[in-house]
Design a protein around this motif. Structure first.
Motif, mmCIF file in Angstrom:
data_model
loop_
_atom_site.group_PDB
_atom_site.id
_atom_site.type_symbol
_atom_site.label_atom_id
_atom_site.label_comp_id
_atom_site.label_asym_id
_atom_site.label_seq_id
_atom_site.Cartn_x
_atom_site.Cartn_y
_atom_site.Cartn_z
ATOM 1 N N LYS A 295 0.831 -1.216 0.000
ATOM 2 C CA LYS A 295 0.000 0.000 0.000
ATOM 3 C C LYS A 295 0.859 1.257 0.000
ATOM 4 O O LYS A 295 0.474 2.274 -0.558
ATOM 5 N N LEU A 296 2.005 1.178 0.665
ATOM 6 C CA LEU A 296 2.844 2.386 0.815
ATOM 7 C C LEU A 296 3.484 2.799 -0.512
ATOM 8 O O LEU A 296 3.541 3.980 -0.840
ATOM 9 N N LYS A 297 3.988 1.825 -1.208
ATOM 10 C CA LYS A 297 4.664 2.045 -2.500
ATOM 11 C C LYS A 297 5.769 3.103 -2.391
ATOM 12 O O LYS A 297 5.810 4.081 -3.140
ATOM 13 N N VAL A 298 6.649 2.899 -1.420
ATOM 14 C CA VAL A 298 7.780 3.818 -1.212
ATOM 15 C C VAL A 298 9.061 3.133 -1.694
ATOM 16 O O VAL A 298 9.079 1.910 -1.874
ATOM 17 N N PRO A 299 10.158 3.872 -1.875
ATOM 18 C CA PRO A 299 11.400 3.217 -2.296
ATOM 19 C C PRO A 299 11.847 2.182 -1.266
ATOM 20 O O PRO A 299 11.700 2.400 -0.067
ATOM 21 N N SER A 300 12.372 1.045 -1.746
ATOM 22 C CA SER A 300 12.833 0.005 -0.815
ATOM 23 C C SER A 300 14.174 -0.549 -1.289
ATOM 24 O O SER A 300 14.473 -0.520 -2.492
ATOM 25 N N PHE A 301 14.958 -1.034 -0.335
ATOM 26 C CA PHE A 301 16.312 -1.508 -0.651
ATOM 27 C C PHE A 301 16.623 -2.805 0.096
ATOM 28 O O PHE A 301 16.510 -2.843 1.322
ATOM 29 N N PRO A 302 17.060 -3.841 -0.614
ATOM 30 C CA PRO A 302 17.608 -5.007 0.093
ATOM 31 C C PRO A 302 18.948 -4.579 0.682
ATOM 32 O O PRO A 302 19.646 -3.766 0.066
ATOM 33 N N ALA A 303 19.283 -5.073 1.854
ATOM 34 C CA ALA A 303 20.522 -4.598 2.481
ATOM 35 C C ALA A 303 21.125 -5.616 3.420
ATOM 36 O O ALA A 303 20.478 -6.602 3.810
ATOM 37 N N SER A 304 22.375 -5.353 3.761
ATOM 38 C CA SER A 304 23.031 -6.075 4.845
ATOM 39 C C SER A 304 23.790 -5.015 5.640
ATOM 40 O O SER A 304 24.876 -4.587 5.227
ATOM 41 N N ALA A 305 23.185 -4.568 6.710
ATOM 42 C CA ALA A 305 23.793 -3.479 7.489
ATOM 43 C C ALA A 305 25.150 -3.900 8.047
ATOM 44 O O ALA A 305 26.061 -3.088 8.163
ATOM 45 N N LEU A 306 25.272 -5.197 8.337
ATOM 46 C CA LEU A 306 26.522 -5.715 8.891
ATOM 47 C C LEU A 306 27.666 -5.560 7.886
ATOM 48 O O LEU A 306 28.785 -5.198 8.237
ATOM 49 N N LYS A 307 27.369 -5.824 6.616
ATOM 50 C CA LYS A 307 28.388 -5.714 5.560
ATOM 51 C C LYS A 307 28.390 -4.316 4.935
ATOM 52 O O LYS A 307 29.295 -3.991 4.159
ATOM 53 N N GLY A 308 27.355 -3.559 5.178
ATOM 54 C CA GLY A 308 27.271 -2.207 4.611
ATOM 55 C C GLY A 308 26.519 -2.134 3.302
ATOM 56 O O GLY A 308 26.244 -1.047 2.803
ATOM 57 N N THR A 309 26.113 -3.279 2.793
ATOM 58 C CA THR A 309 25.401 -3.291 1.507
ATOM 59 C C THR A 309 24.030 -2.606 1.645
ATOM 60 O O THR A 309 23.251 -2.981 2.517
#
Lengths: 301, 204
Positions: free
Chosen positions: B165-179
């Motif tokens: 419903k939000l349809k906002v930008p989204s990102f797959p990530a790995s905060a531990l690796k910084g990705t």
């Protein structure tokens, strides 16, 4: 089974202790069902030890939600972060109340005293000074402070009468029988008040019937330790764990009786938070925060 | 609401990292603290319990330099994710200008992601802000665990459940690796500054 153990270990390292425990319990069940593994007592004991360790960590976390004594720098940050009003006086008061709500009583006491000296919202500042003393379990200090104000000029007679009835009520609720000195004479001086002190009534205690949890159906009466607008904080003894479990955050409390020094009113409340106290004389006890619902009608009883 | 000092032409805005407990909000800030050394204007402050769980909040101030004649200062905060710290989250969220919602990709945290997003919506509504209007970016954290054969929610499923419903930008990530950490923050900053430009009618 290997992948279950791997999952359990990963969840443990991630701090997802409940999830880790669940996986280890699944592993244990699998072992118990499978005759091939039942003879491997060593593996069973390792799994059991892991579960015991996780249970211990979970219990520790339950006790670790206290407010530690923070550095002056961090206290400053809290004070600034939780001051939202555009009005300087109101913002300073919000900062001081935030310190108290996060258990930084000594610093909060200094802040409230400083506000009082400056004549900033003196009635609220004075009551909070007393609340800090009482939270630090210094009943005598609270009474001494009131005596000092009586002989000084910081507060008007009208304000002193209000503070006296507030303190008298709080002490009575604590079962402390003491005769507070009377405020003599009429108010002649204009109070050194800056800004408005209008807001929510000071709530000294609450009475409510619990509708859920282990104490469902019972009526409880509790003293209020701190108040910031329509948010009140209560201390509950560690012995009353059942009571704490009946106050899960988000629970709506209907028809709560709020006792103030001038009247009793009925309104709804929402449990917003609970934390445990680690230091000081009330170590191990719990602090509950309840938000009085302003959208509902307040019935004066 | 951002603080706009007209005289000195300084804009100070607040971005809050929100999400379920142990989802990686603090790890995001720790990585930003290392990766954005030049932009960091003060030390990172964390108030944790012994188990490294956020007790009150984490705080990291950044300076982005001048944009359209205004000096931009950003304050990054995280909230405590555990359910019991509801009132602390409300307090930290006060005056927020932009939100990064850090969702946990672990399958076992599916329900917690949804509950936390709902909690964000409610807490914003109490400030008379809409989750549909505030600058918001979703981050699907812990994607690196796919290599470990740990059951993860697919990005497609997370998109459907959290962002349908939000349809906002989204990102797959790995905060531990910084990705994905940098991209998430940059997108949130972009949306927040665009929003403030409209709200404050600020121009060079």
């Amino acid at each position: 089974m290997k992948s279950l153990v791997k999952e359990a270990e990963l969840y443990r390292t991630q701090g997802l202790l409940e999830e880790s425990k669940e996986r280890y319990l699944e592993v244990l069940q699998l072992i118990e069902k499978n005759q091939r593994f039942q003879s491997n007592k060593k593996a069973i004991n390792v799994i059991k030890d892991r579960i015991v360790g996780l249970e211990r960590d979970l219990a520790e976390i339950d006790q670790e939600t206290e407010a530690p004594e923070l550095s002056g720098k961090v206290q400053d940050l809290i004070k600034n972060l939780f001051s939202f009003s555009q009005n300087k006086d109101a913002a300073e008061m919000e900062g001081a109340v935030a310190l108290a709500r996060f258990g930084q009583y000594e610093r909060a006491l200094a802040e409230f005293n400083s506000l009082l000296d400056k004549g900033t919202l003196p009635l609220i500042a004075a009551k909070n000074v007393l609340r800090c003393h009482l939270a630090l379990s210094s009943t005598d200090a609270a009474i001494d402070q009131f005596r000092k104000w009586l002989s000084g000029e910081l507060l008007s007679k009208k304000q002193l009468r209000d503070i006296r009835s507030f303190l008298e009520y709080v002490l009575k609720r604590k079962g402390i029988q003491t005769k507070l000195p009377e405020v003599v004479g009429e108010s002649s001086q204009k109070p050194k008040e800056v800004g408005s002190e209008g807001g929510f009534l000071d709530v000294c205690s609450v009475k409510m019937r619990l509708e859920s949890g282990p104490c469902k159906g019972s009526t409880k009466e509790l003293d209020v330790t701190f108040q910031s607008g329509n948010v009140i904080s209560l201390i509950v003894s560690a012995k009353d764990k059942d009571l704490i479990d009946s106050f899960m955050p988000g629970i709506r409390l209907r028809g709560v009786h709020f006792f103030s020094s001038i009247c009793v009113f009925r309104a709804n409340g929402i449990v917003s938070e609970w934390t445990s106290i680690k230091t000081g004389p009330r170590r191990g006890d719990y602090v509950l925060s309840i938000t009085i619902d302003r959208s509902d009608k307040l019935d004066i009883l | 609401m951002a603080n706009f000092n007209l005289k000195d032409r300084v804009i100070e805005c607040k971005i809050v990292y929100y999400g379920p407990g142990r989802g990686g909000k603090t790890t995001n800030l720790q990585y930003i603290h290392k990766a954005f050394k030049k932009q960091t204007t003060g030390e990172m402050i964390s108030i944790n319990t012994k188990g490294d769980r956020t007790l009150f909040f984490d705080f990291l101030p950044l300076g982005l330099g001048k944009i359209k004649g205004c000096e931009i200062k950003v304050q990054l905060y995280t909230v405590p994710g555990q359910v019991r710290y509801s009132s602390t989250r409300k307090m930290v969220l006060k005056g927020v200008d932009g939100v990064v919602f850090v969702a946990d990709s672990l399958e076992v945290r599916r329900k917690e992601n949804m509950l936390s997003l709902k909690d964000l919506q409610q807490n914003l509504a109490e400030q008379k802000k809409s989750i549909f209007k505030i600058p918001l970016v979703l981050q699907y954290n812990k994607r690196d665990l796919a290599k470990e054969s740990i059951p993860l929610l697919s990005v497609k499923l997370m998109e459907r459940e959290l962002n349908g419903k939000l349809k906002v930008p989204s990102f797959p990530a790995s905060a531990l690796k910084g990705t994905g950490v940098r991209a998430t923050l940059q997108e949130c900053l972009k949306l927040t500054l665009q929003h403030l430009q409209r709200e404050l009618k600020w121009a060079g």
